[in-house]
Design a protein around this motif. Structure first.
Motif, short mmCIF file in Angstrom:
data_model
loop_
_atom_site.label_atom_id
_atom_site.label_comp_id
_atom_site.label_asym_id
_atom_site.label_seq_id
_atom_site.Cartn_x
_atom_site.Cartn_y
_atom_site.Cartn_z
N UNK A 21 0.80 -1.30 -0.11
CA UNK A 21 -0.17 0.21 -0.17
C UNK A 21 0.99 0.72 -0.12
N UNK A 22 0.36 2.25 -0.33
CA UNK A 22 1.12 3.51 -0.51
C UNK A 22 0.33 4.13 -0.03
N UNK A 23 0.90 5.96 0.16
CA UNK A 23 0.38 7.55 0.14
C UNK A 23 0.39 7.43 -1.59
N UNK A 24 -0.98 8.55 -1.79
CA UNK A 24 -0.54 9.13 -3.01
C UNK A 24 -1.02 10.72 -2.98
N UNK A 25 -0.02 11.45 -2.67
CA UNK A 25 0.11 12.71 -2.37
C UNK A 25 -0.14 13.61 -3.89
N UNK A 26 -0.75 14.46 -4.46
CA UNK A 26 -1.19 15.04 -5.97
C UNK A 26 -1.35 16.22 -5.54
N UNK A 32 -5.12 17.73 -2.42
CA UNK A 32 -4.31 17.00 -1.40
C UNK A 32 -4.76 15.99 -0.27
N UNK A 35 -5.49 9.06 -1.06
CA UNK A 35 -6.94 8.61 -2.06
C UNK A 35 -7.27 7.09 -2.24
N UNK A 36 -8.23 7.18 -1.25
CA UNK A 36 -8.36 6.00 -1.15
C UNK A 36 -8.85 4.86 -1.73
N UNK A 37 -9.24 3.42 -1.91
CA UNK A 37 -9.86 2.79 -2.87
C UNK A 37 -10.84 2.69 -3.43
N UNK A 38 -11.48 3.54 -3.36
CA UNK A 38 -12.82 3.71 -4.04
C UNK A 38 -12.35 3.67 -5.22
N UNK A 40 -12.91 5.13 -8.66
CA UNK A 40 -13.75 6.61 -9.26
C UNK A 40 -14.32 6.34 -10.95
N UNK B 5 3.11 16.07 -9.77
CA UNK B 5 4.05 15.45 -9.55
C UNK B 5 3.36 14.29 -8.65
N UNK B 7 4.26 12.23 -5.65
CA UNK B 7 4.28 11.98 -4.82
C UNK B 7 4.88 11.59 -3.49
N UNK B 8 5.82 10.27 -2.25
CA UNK B 8 5.70 9.75 -1.61
C UNK B 8 6.35 9.91 -0.58
N UNK B 26 -7.39 6.46 -8.93
CA UNK B 26 -9.18 5.56 -9.72
C UNK B 26 -7.93 4.46 -9.08
N UNK B 28 -5.97 3.65 -6.61
CA UNK B 28 -5.27 3.25 -5.73
C UNK B 28 -5.47 2.23 -5.30
N UNK B 29 -4.76 1.50 -3.69
CA UNK B 29 -4.80 0.67 -3.30
C UNK B 29 -5.34 1.16 -1.53
N UNK B 30 -6.60 0.41 -1.10
CA UNK B 30 -6.02 0.49 0.33
C UNK B 30 -5.12 0.10 1.41
#
Lengths: 426, 134
Positions: A21-26, A32, A35-38, A40, B5, B7-8, B26, B28-30
């Motif tokens: 799993x990872x965090x996504x910041x866009x 910011x 983003x969760x697993x739903x 879209x 961009x 980022x992680x 759309x 991204x993992x949980x």
């Protein structure tokens, strides 16, 4: 087609990849935060992947990969990998057709069809010919290194000479070993008259103006579609080469004229081109290199009336637009101190020989006679270029450099005529 | 135009085109990693790669990867429109098929030879002829 079904296939294949799993910041308009697993709603279509197995690439990716390959494999033998790509499947072949440019623009020989396409407009393609007197064969190679006598080349074409009662014939083939008219690699021939002063080049492929190649008034037989059992492939007269003594007789270099029926004189005009070029997609190797058969009658080939029919003035409509390109050899200069005839071969020819020549376009006189106050306009600069150069560098080694609008096949055939002609020079 | 961009952990990794953005979001993992998407499978590698090395041709990130992994990453990079990574992977892929036979290339991509029988023969011969060398 979505990724989900593809992933199912993938996971069947190998399931060892771990998921993280990872965090996504866009930043930007997505805002910011995590983003969760739903899922879209996608407003655009996902990438279309081939159905069978996911292993196929989308066309634009494929094009990118092939383009890179083509750019990096520009010389032989590596260039064969570009040919390999064209043999994978239909869509790859289409892709290669678009990416690989003709020798006219790239200066590169890639597919066999390149041998019948005009050479480069900029620069020349440098080749060498090896003669084998014991077998009466000639092999044309693409030079792979600039050194003249190093036999480092990529094979292009071969020719085998046969002497007949009334003429000499050279069979030209794409195969180095099997040089015969019955092979699918047969692509044309050269035939000389008895004296070795006039030659006709035959192509298995029809040129753009095949219907016009017979002079008016020719008998119906010439159009016959009968298949001669001895000549299974087509035979189109695409060019004639003639040799004459010059005004000094045998004391001067001979004169050479090539009438290229398959190349209009307009090809050398600005914006001109050679029409009716060979295509890359063969149904069969034979089909790509030949046409329907014609029967050729040798005895009438070289009668004087026949020859003038072809070389002489044509129909009104042929004049100007479609008149064939005529090449002539550049006249050597007499070098008083060296007491010999000299041509500047720019280092590509090193042994004096009557066979050596340089061909340039024979400029036609202007349509109307120029008035005395106006000098005739100079010919376009393309007419100064040496279109074909041939000459000896060793005992059985000759160089051949050609450029637009000649093809490798035509250039080779013209050079072969130089081997054969009996007209010598003291 | 705002640049998107990726980022992680506060580190900027790669640029993503417009199209890639919405796709990325759309898919991204949980945290429990239940998403089935291939993006999830491969994106970690891309992230790791960019974190450690930055995308450049000099490093040999692609070297250790199997052909299938390479293809997957390529598809993901294309789908997410990550241009630099895409360029690098396309180059690596081209190098992988460069010196191979026609059959190898077909196998590699899972492509069927869909030429007609006479075309098949013609293309095979064409390739054969052009392997002749002095």
């Amino acid at each position: 087609m979505s990724f989900r079904s593809i992933v199912r296939d993938v996971r069947d294949g190998f399931g060892s990849l771990s998921r993280r799993s990872f965090e996504v910041r866009l930043p930007g308009h997505h805002g910011r935060g995590k983003s969760h697993g739903s899922v879209h709603e996608l407003h655009d279509q996902p990438v279309v992947i081939q159905n069978s197995r996911w292993a196929g690439l989308p066309p634009e990716l494929l094009r990118d990969v092939i383009k890179r390959l083509e750019a990096s494999e520009s010389t032989w033998p590596a260039r064969k990998h570009v040919v390999a790509c064209a043999a994978v499947c239909r869509s790859w072949r289409e892709m290669c057709k678009e990416i690989v440019r003709n020798p006219e623009f790239s200066g590169k020989i890639t597919f066999p069809v390149s041998l019948k396409q005009p050479g480069p407009r900029d620069g020349t393609i440098q080749c060498f010919i090896k003669r084998d007197k014991s077998n009466l064969t000639y092999h044309l190679f693409l030079c792979l290194s600039p050194a003249l006598l190093v036999e480092n080349g990529k094979f292009l074409l071969s020719a085998k000479r046969t002497r007949r009662t009334t003429c000499t014939e050279y069979v030209i083939s794409m195969d180095a070993d099997n040089i015969s008219r019955s092979s699918s690699t047969y692509i044309g021939k050269l035939r000389s008259n008895f004296l070795g002063t006039k030659f006709i080049i035959y192509d298995t492929q029809p040129p753009y103006n095949s219907a016009q190649l017979s002079p008016p008034g020719r008998s119906r037989r010439f159009y016959s579609k009968k298949v001669s059992p001895k000549v299974p492939t087509g035979s189109y007269n695409i060019a004639q080469v003639s040799y004459e003594l010059n005004v000094l007789g045998t004391r001067g270099p001979r004169r050479m004229h090539c009438t290229m029926h398959s190349i209009p004189a307009s090809a050398l005009e600005p914006g001109g081109s050679v029409p009716g070029q060979a295509e890359l997609n063969p149904r069969s190797l034979e089909d790509s290199l030949r046409s329907f058969s014609k029967s050729i009658d040798v005895s009438t080939e070289f009668s004087s009336s026949r020859f003038s029919d072809i070389v002489g003035p044509r129909d009104e409509e042929d004049e100007g637009k479609d008149r064939p390109l005529i090449l002539r050899n550049k006249a050597p200069r007499w070098h008083e101190q060296l007491q010999c005839w000299c041509l500047n071969f720019r280092g590509r020819v090193t042994v004096a020989s009557v066979k050596n020549f340089q061909l340039i376009a024979a400029t036609q006189p202007a349509a109307g006679a120029p008035t005395p106050s106006q000098p005739p306009p100079p010919p376009p600069s393309d007419h100064d270029k040496i279109i074909l150069q041939f000459g000896k560098v060793g005992k059985d080694m000759f160089t051949m450099d050609y450029r637009y609008p000649l093809s490798a096949f035509q250039a080779f055939a013209i050079c072969l005529s130089s081997f054969d002609t009996k007209l010598a020079c003291e | 135009n705002e640049e998107n961009i990726f980022e992680d952990g506060g580190q900027q990794l790669f640029k993503v085109e417009e199209q890639g953005c919405s796709r990325l979001c759309s898919h991204s993992s949980t945290s429990d990693g239940t998403s089935e998407d291939m993006v999830v499978l491969q994106l970690p590698y891309i992230i790791k790669f960019c974190k450690a090395h930055g995308v450049s041709k000099e490093n040999e990130f692609g070297k250790g990867k199997s052909n299938d992994e390479l293809k997957e990453m390529l598809l993901v990079a294309d789908y997410l429109t990550i241009k630099d990574t895409l360029d690098y992977l396309a180059e690596t892929l081209a190098n992988r098929i460069k010196n191979k036979s026609v059959e190898y290339i077909r196998k590699f991509f899972g492509i069927e030879n869909n030429f007609m029988p006479e075309e098949k023969e013609a293309t095979r011969k064409e390739y054969e002829l052009l392997r002749l060398l002095i």
